[in-house]
Write a protein that holds these residues in place. Structure first.
Motif, mmCIF file in Angstrom:
data_model
loop_
_atom_site.group_PDB
_atom_site.id
_atom_site.type_symbol
_atom_site.label_atom_id
_atom_site.label_comp_id
_atom_site.label_asym_id
_atom_site.label_seq_id
_atom_site.Cartn_x
_atom_site.Cartn_y
_atom_site.Cartn_z
ATOM 1 N N MET A 293 0.848 -1.204 0.000
ATOM 2 C CA MET A 293 0.000 0.000 0.000
ATOM 3 C C MET A 293 0.876 1.244 0.000
ATOM 4 S SD MET A 293 -3.340 -0.153 0.014
ATOM 5 C CE MET A 293 -3.781 -1.606 0.956
ATOM 6 N N LYS A 294 2.029 1.136 -0.618
ATOM 7 C CA LYS A 294 2.964 2.264 -0.621
ATOM 8 C C LYS A 294 2.370 3.462 -1.348
ATOM 9 C CE LYS A 294 7.426 3.537 -2.371
ATOM 10 N NZ LYS A 294 8.275 3.323 -3.527
ATOM 11 N N LYS B 271 -6.226 -10.487 -6.413
ATOM 12 C CA LYS B 271 -5.005 -11.289 -6.447
ATOM 13 C C LYS B 271 -3.843 -10.435 -6.934
ATOM 14 C CE LYS B 271 -3.749 -15.121 -8.819
ATOM 15 N NZ LYS B 271 -4.064 -16.192 -9.766
ATOM 16 N N THR B 272 -2.768 -10.441 -6.187
ATOM 17 C CA THR B 272 -1.577 -9.744 -6.662
ATOM 18 C C THR B 272 -0.429 -10.742 -6.699
ATOM 19 O OG1 THR B 272 -1.173 -9.064 -4.393
ATOM 20 C CG2 THR B 272 -2.157 -7.429 -5.823
ATOM 21 N N PRO B 273 0.520 -10.555 -7.598
ATOM 22 C CA PRO B 273 1.637 -11.500 -7.668
ATOM 23 C C PRO B 273 2.449 -11.450 -6.377
ATOM 24 C CG PRO B 273 1.699 -9.909 -9.479
ATOM 25 C CD PRO B 273 0.629 -9.479 -8.578
ATOM 26 N N TYR C 227 16.464 1.347 -5.536
ATOM 27 C CA TYR C 227 15.538 1.327 -6.673
ATOM 28 C C TYR C 227 14.285 0.500 -6.451
ATOM 29 C CZ TYR C 227 18.736 3.972 -9.555
ATOM 30 O OH TYR C 227 19.507 4.972 -10.056
ATOM 31 N N PRO D 283 10.800 -0.348 -5.976
ATOM 32 C CA PRO D 283 9.653 0.552 -5.937
ATOM 33 C C PRO D 283 8.730 0.296 -4.747
ATOM 34 C CG PRO D 283 9.388 -1.041 -7.703
ATOM 35 C CD PRO D 283 10.745 -1.289 -7.113
ATOM 36 N N ARG D 284 8.847 -0.852 -4.125
ATOM 37 C CA ARG D 284 7.957 -1.157 -3.001
ATOM 38 C C ARG D 284 8.679 -1.038 -1.665
ATOM 39 N NH1 ARG D 284 2.602 -1.648 -4.039
ATOM 40 N NH2 ARG D 284 2.353 -3.442 -2.687
ATOM 41 N N LEU E 248 6.220 -7.503 -5.340
ATOM 42 C CA LEU E 248 5.301 -7.842 -6.423
ATOM 43 C C LEU E 248 6.043 -8.519 -7.569
ATOM 44 C CD1 LEU E 248 3.150 -4.607 -6.516
ATOM 45 C CD2 LEU E 248 2.436 -6.832 -5.698
ATOM 46 N N CYS E 249 7.294 -8.891 -7.305
ATOM 47 C CA CYS E 249 8.095 -9.605 -8.281
ATOM 48 C C CYS E 249 8.246 -8.843 -9.593
ATOM 49 C CB CYS E 249 7.482 -10.988 -8.538
ATOM 50 S SG CYS E 249 8.654 -12.111 -9.273
ATOM 51 N N CYS E 250 8.723 -7.611 -9.500
ATOM 52 C CA CYS E 250 8.908 -6.818 -10.716
ATOM 53 C C CYS E 250 10.288 -7.039 -11.322
ATOM 54 C CB CYS E 250 8.665 -5.338 -10.434
ATOM 55 S SG CYS E 250 9.922 -4.554 -9.427
ATOM 56 N N LEU F 183 13.071 -5.739 -10.737
ATOM 57 C CA LEU F 183 13.939 -4.577 -10.930
ATOM 58 C C LEU F 183 15.256 -4.751 -10.182
ATOM 59 C CD1 LEU F 183 13.995 -1.861 -12.396
ATOM 60 C CD2 LEU F 183 13.262 -0.773 -10.293
ATOM 61 N N GLU G 235 8.484 -15.710 -8.870
ATOM 62 C CA GLU G 235 7.088 -15.554 -8.513
ATOM 63 C C GLU G 235 6.588 -16.826 -7.836
ATOM 64 O OE1 GLU G 235 4.892 -13.593 -11.543
ATOM 65 O OE2 GLU G 235 2.973 -14.071 -10.608
ATOM 66 N N PRO H 166 -3.109 -6.790 -0.365
ATOM 67 C CA PRO H 166 -2.183 -5.891 -1.043
ATOM 68 C C PRO H 166 -1.511 -4.955 -0.017
ATOM 69 C CG PRO H 166 -4.427 -5.179 -1.394
ATOM 70 C CD PRO H 166 -4.513 -6.485 -0.680
ATOM 71 N N PRO I 117 0.239 -5.285 -11.424
ATOM 72 C CA PRO I 117 0.398 -5.960 -10.143
ATOM 73 C C PRO I 117 0.088 -5.095 -8.910
ATOM 74 C CG PRO I 117 2.546 -5.338 -10.989
ATOM 75 C CD PRO I 117 1.534 -4.830 -11.965
ATOM 76 N N THR J 237 -2.028 -2.861 -6.347
ATOM 77 C CA THR J 237 -3.378 -2.522 -5.899
ATOM 78 C C THR J 237 -3.306 -1.395 -4.879
ATOM 79 O OG1 THR J 237 -3.119 -4.518 -4.641
ATOM 80 C CG2 THR J 237 -4.916 -4.479 -6.197
ATOM 81 N N LEU K 195 4.698 1.097 -10.253
ATOM 82 C CA LEU K 195 5.976 0.633 -9.712
ATOM 83 C C LEU K 195 7.137 1.528 -10.118
ATOM 84 C CD1 LEU K 195 5.798 -3.227 -9.946
ATOM 85 C CD2 LEU K 195 5.683 -1.800 -7.931
ATOM 86 N N ALA L 25 10.039 0.009 -14.193
ATOM 87 C CA ALA L 25 10.194 -1.174 -13.360
ATOM 88 C C ALA L 25 9.401 -2.365 -13.877
ATOM 89 C CB ALA L 25 9.772 -0.859 -11.933
#
Lengths: 97, 649
Positions: free
Chosen positions: A1-2, A19-21, A41, A43-44, A70-72, A74, A88, A97, B256, B258, B293, B299
């Protein structure tokens, strides 16, 4: 929830249906040279420096809260030492989330 | 040549003459040769009174008129028009206010009041002798309007002006127009579905060739004056091309991230790429770069990978746009009171306490057959949360809460029978058309109204049920009862955007923080800045019919200004005596209208002087009072005139 506006304090009522990865982070501590790119870097904001030393006397990163990932991928793209990557989680488990 | 002055003293149907001795006032003015005639009249503002002035001006060749009557704010315009009819400049008229500033406040002291009336009239007389016959300044005015805010008031004003053939720029900071009304389930008292009555209007906006709709856009700067407002707006990057987007929803499935959905007040989730609402206009997905992201560095890019029409472009940036308009309508709306500040009600702490807007969203979902949550059978509404509350410095009534609570209660009651719904109120205000009937109907449907403020809400940590403690002030009993759900009827407060726009335009605000109108009764949609009008809740809490009516009024006021093609500006402005001015810049610092600039007039000596933009200047006189060298003065209200006024006192 960033970054979500603080105005919304409630866990959304449909959160259990979304559903989120879900990512799993793998770190090869001995390869890390402590550059901090992955931490900077992400993002979460999943990673932080750990207190421990590796063989080369660097602080490798550690996972703060894996639920946020979220398995991006990066982190794995920016790591100069190929020391971190994410996979993942394929189980059908749902998480908030 | 000495002026020829006519003096009129008004009785105001007894308002003045019952306190002030009119005869004495008239006698005291006799003597000076330039006072050609002194007359009294029962109602000088009446048609007969105005005709009397007209005749006297012609027959006695008057070139100055002094009227001792009410406030010039009240009847000044009437008499200025009379002067124009007589062929004189309206600026050789002086009004002595012997009603609001004399007979009314000094009702109990008639002798002293008479003395004061004499002084006031003599002062006006002294000023009139030095009056200059000024002419109004003419500004050309076109047909372009800026409307700030795309809620129901902004939409209505835009459609009215667009239909009348004016060029409208409608600026909305959110990705869709519709505002707060688009979030409502149904509207009181007729229970029309809000989306059903609003969405056709929303759809009309982009279809109107005269309206340029700019969503996701904020006003950055406004300068200039009526007929020449220079507007700078910032348009956020949307990342999705609305012309290419087919709304296939594949990007949403791929995204991805939410986050809480603003349209549903955070009760549901949305993705970082999303459709702002099902009835959004313009109807296109947008990418929220704050929750995505990351675009720098990129990203994720999952949405772009699945987008078949290739509508997504990450390489776009916010842009600035500049344009010129002639008038401005401010319709920036309101915010709801954040009830978390009233801690006794437990919003933000207890999961079954909701604010009314959240309940609107829940009912909208329930109406579609997809309820978000089982809210139980016993429901309580608490009124006046954040309104009529001195503790939170909101003394005003928000005007809509009594009726929206009644509406929500009726809808909940009908949704599934067997509910027990209580409304705890302070006073029930059902003032509008059809409101009282609606309230009666709600009572007959079994909604229970209890007069009393709720003191406290406690939650059972296991069952999550809520215990309310309140006093029924009609039966004088303490009520303690358990409820499944509590709804807080939150009040309306001024929002951040309003503050921003008020700062840009220099608009004044009332004590409650909403924007202030020029005159509460006679100029309710005008502001003190020429060519700027107010529409909707930006001026104060209002329901939908009132907002729509005010939007219509604001657009009609704007039309009546622009249709003439020219605007006549007040000639009473500051002027600078260049030979005295040293260019210190103190006047420019104090000017509230940003009308003064310091410029170099002589390149050789580097002499600076203040220059007044006479269209921006409102003639307030702050510069004249501040100027240390006496270079600044106000035409028509000069220092010399004021000294003469003080001398005769």
């Amino acid at each position: 929830m960033k970054n979500a506006a603080s105005k919304y304090w409630r866990i959304p009522l449909d959160a259990d249906r979304v559903k989120t990865p879900k990512g799993k982070i793998h770190i090869l501590k001995e390869r890390c040279k402590g550059c901090g790119f992955c931490i900077e870097y992400c993002p979460r904001d999943v990673l932080e420096f750990s207190d421990e030393f590796n063989e080369k006397a660097y602080h490798p990163p550690r996972v703060k809260d894996e639920k946020l990932c979220l398995c991006c991928h990066l982190c794995e793209l920016v790591c100069p030492e190929y020391a971190i990557w994410s996979t993942e989680e394929k189980d059908e488990e749902l998480h908030h989330p | 040549m000495a002026p020829r002055i006519g003096v009129y003293v008004c009785h105001c149907g007894g308002n003045i003459s019952e306190v002030v001795d009119i005869q004495k006032v008239m006698e005291s003015l006799e003597g000076p040769v330039d006072v050609v005639q002194i007359k009294d009249h029962e109602h000088i503002c009446s048609e007969v009174g105005q005709k009397l002035i007209l005749n006297d001006i012609k027959e006695n060749k008057l070139d100055r008129v002094v009227i001792a009557a009410c406030s010039p704010q009240f009847q000044g315009i009437t008499f200025m028009k009379t002067m124009e009819h007589a062929g004189l400049s309206p600026y050789v008229l002086e009004m002595a206010n012997i009603r609001e500033q004399c007979s009314w406040p000094h009702y109990d002291y008639p002798q002293e009041a008479t003395k004061k009336a004499i002084d006031l009239t003599k002062m006006s007389l002294a000023k009139a002798r030095l009056d200059i016959p000024l002419e109004k300044k003419v500004i050309p005015i076109g047909k372009r309007v800026l409307i700030i805010g795309g809620g129901i008031a902004g939409i209505q004003a835009a459609l009215d002006l667009g239909d009348a053939g004016f060029q409208v720029y409608l600026v909305e900071k959110d990705p869709s127009i519709g505002g707060k009304m688009a979030q409502l389930s149904k509207t009181f008292p007729t229970e029309d579905c809000a989306a059903c009555i609003l969405s056709p209007k929303m759809a009309d906006v982009p279809n109107n060739p005269n309206i340029k709709l700019m969503t996701s856009t904020e006003v950055k700067d406004i300068s200039g004056y009526i007929g020449n407002y220079q507007v700078t707006v910032t348009r956020k990057a949307l990342y999705v091309d609305p012309d290419k987007c087919t709304c296939c929803d594949k990007c949403v499935e791929a995204c991805p991230v939410t986050v809480p959905n603003e349209y549903d007040e955070g009760l549901t989730t949305r993705k970082a790429i999303y459709l702002p609402s099902p009835i959004a206009v313009p109807h296109s997905y947008i990418l929220d770069d704050k929750t995505c992201l990351g675009l720098f560095p990129l990203a994720c890019s999952k949405c772009k990978e699945v987008c078949e029409p290739n509508a997504i472009d990450y390489d776009v940036y916010p842009t600035e746009e500049k344009f010129t308009v002639d008038t401005i309508i401010v319709a920036t709306g309101f915010d709801i009171y954040d009830a978390r500040q009233k801690r006794v009600y437990g919003l933000g702490k207890y999961e079954n306490v909701f604010n009314a807007l959240e309940m609107e969203r829940m009912l909208a979902y329930a109406g579609e057959g997809k309820p978000l949550k089982d809210i139980g059978n016993r429901i309580a509404f608490i009124q006046c949360v954040g309104s009529r509350d001195e503790q939170v410095e909101h003394e005003y009534c928000s005007r809509v809460c009594c009726m929206y609570a009644t509406k929500l209660a009726c809808l909940l009651n009908r949704e599934r029978p067997g509910k027990e719904i209580y409304i705890f109120y302070t006073d029930l205000r059902a003032y509008g058309k059809g409101f009282e009937e609606y309230y009666k109907r709600a009572q007959s449907e079994g909604i229970k109204y209890i007069r009393g403020r709720v003191a406290e809400i406690l939650e059972d940590p296991k069952t999550k049920k809520l215990t309310l403690r309140a006093e029924d002030t009609l039966s004088r009993k303490i009520i303690e009862s358990e409820f499944n759900t509590v709804v807080l009827s939150v009040g309306l407060i001024p929002n951040e955007g309003t503050r921003h726009v008020a700062g840009l335009l220099g608009l004044s605000r009332s004590q409650d923080g909403f924007l202030k109108e020029a005159h509460l009764k006679f100029r309710p949609v005008d502001t003190l800045i020429e060519g700027v009008f107010l529409a909707g809740t930006v001026q104060g809490p209002k329901d939908i019919p009132d907002s729509v009516a005010q939007a219509g009024a604001a657009s009609s006021r704007a039309i009546s200004l622009m249709n003439k093609g020219v605007y006549e500006a007040e000639p009473i402005t500051a002027q600078i005596d260049e030979s005295i001015c040293i260019g210190c810049g103190m006047c420019a610092d104090v000017c509230a209208y940003k009308a003064i600039e310091i410029t170099v007039v002589d390149a050789h000596t580097g002499k600076k002087t203040a220059v007044v933009n006479e269209f921006l200047c409102k003639g307030c006189g702050t510069c004249a009072a501040t100027c240390r060298s006496g270079a600044a003065d106000v035409i028509g209200v000069s220092d010399h005139q004021i000294s003469k006024m003080i001398e005769v006192m």
